[in-house]
Design an enzyme around this catalytic site. Sequence first.
Site, PDB file in Angstrom:
ATOM      1  N   ALA A   1       0.942  -1.398  -0.015  1.00 13.59           N
ATOM      2  CA  ALA A   1       0.044   0.118  -0.112  1.00 13.59           C
ATOM      3  C   ALA A   1       0.822   1.389   0.250  1.00 13.59           C
ATOM      4  CB  ALA A   1      -0.971   0.039   1.209  1.00 13.59           C
TER       5      ALA A   1
ATOM      6  N   GLU B   1      -2.582  -8.997  -1.161  1.00 10.22           N
ATOM      7  CA  GLU B   1      -3.732  -9.207  -0.948  1.00 10.22           C
ATOM      8  C   GLU B   1      -4.584  -9.083  -2.299  1.00 10.22           C
ATOM      9  OE1 GLU B   1      -4.839  -7.498   3.423  1.00 10.22           O
ATOM     10  OE2 GLU B   1      -3.987  -6.219   2.203  1.00 10.22           O
TER      11      GLU B   1
END
Length: 408
Positions: free
Chosen positions: A66, A108
């Site tokens: 992220a 993810e």
Amino acid sequence: MAAVNPVVDLARENGIAVVTLDSPPVNALSAVVREGLTEAFRRAVADTDANAIVLICAGRTFIAGADISELDGGGKLATIEELQALMERSLKPVVAAIHGTALGGGLEVALCAHYRIAETAAKCGLPEVKLGLLPGGGGTQRLPRAVGVERALEMITSGRHVAAKECLEIGLVDALAPDGKLRETALAFARKAVDAPLRRLRDVEVKVADPEIFARFRAAHADAFRGFEAPEANIRCIEASVLPLDKGLEVERTLFLGLLSGEQSAAQRHIFFAERQAGKVPEIEGVAPDDAGAMPEHKESGERLVEIARDENTSKEALAAALKRARSLGKLAVVTGPGFIGPRMIAAQRRAEAEGSDVLRAMAHEGRRMLEEKAALRASDIDVVMVHGYGWPTYRGGPMFAAARAGL
């Protein structure tokens, strides 16, 4: 190839839709990346001439995580749920092609593909625990479905990077591609997958054969986890992976938001960024190291930490050489003025203890003096020294961080 937005392209190659992400330096999941990937998958899923979809990244790595700078953005914090749903619920096989690293949110995303292909040099992991967090994009729920509860516990609470060969052995990836041959391997795999049943991790039921596994894991790691909040929150999420996926995701989201708003994660994120700033000296940027010259005195205040002390006689070339040498040894280098940060901070702490005054206020004042004297370049350098050399808990972020949070 058609540009979806400034960082994402979509092309069709012999019946395979190819989504390419190119957002240097590490293809982090920033807002523009999430928006581009979501729109690209929306188009690819709707493309009647595409039988399968491949997600691949340009540059040196797959999605390396992220955009951590967004974590403090409050309302700006966006999820990747729409992208994940498009991938996971696609009636066409989706193949994630991994090179470099697939970390955090990057892994993810890959876990929502039906298949994962990795170059032999690639690594995967969910390192959020090191930031005082847990994987907030479904990682605590999908990883146990891919590799089992026992391995998920170890991977998620350690945050380690898992090499591609091990990823294949434990079922995290489906095939390996020779280095430099990832694109053609992924396309070939996607073509074969067109006629195979889709494999969705959301449909996998997590079974725990040994109900004592969580209690044993907590006991075995009690010393390592003591004082930290994130490991226990991660364990609780993995316990919830036995629930239907959507229920488990609710548990994950609640615990993630609790950690994100807490003091420990703020402190650990501070140290994360401080470590990356340590050793950066603006005045020697671009200076060629004098490898043959004398190096400034240095002291090792732990296994990783090196304080490099300089004075008015230290040349820029010698300082650059010292930093280069420290990095080559895998050390975390902090540049100081004459003398060292650690001993001064410890002396201030001991004086305060002897006088019965505040441990933290005295250290903050000493740190401020060092900044004024140019004995330390930045407050975060002081925190790095105290955390890595003097046992200050990472989850407290160092004395300068703690003092600032306390309003001193």
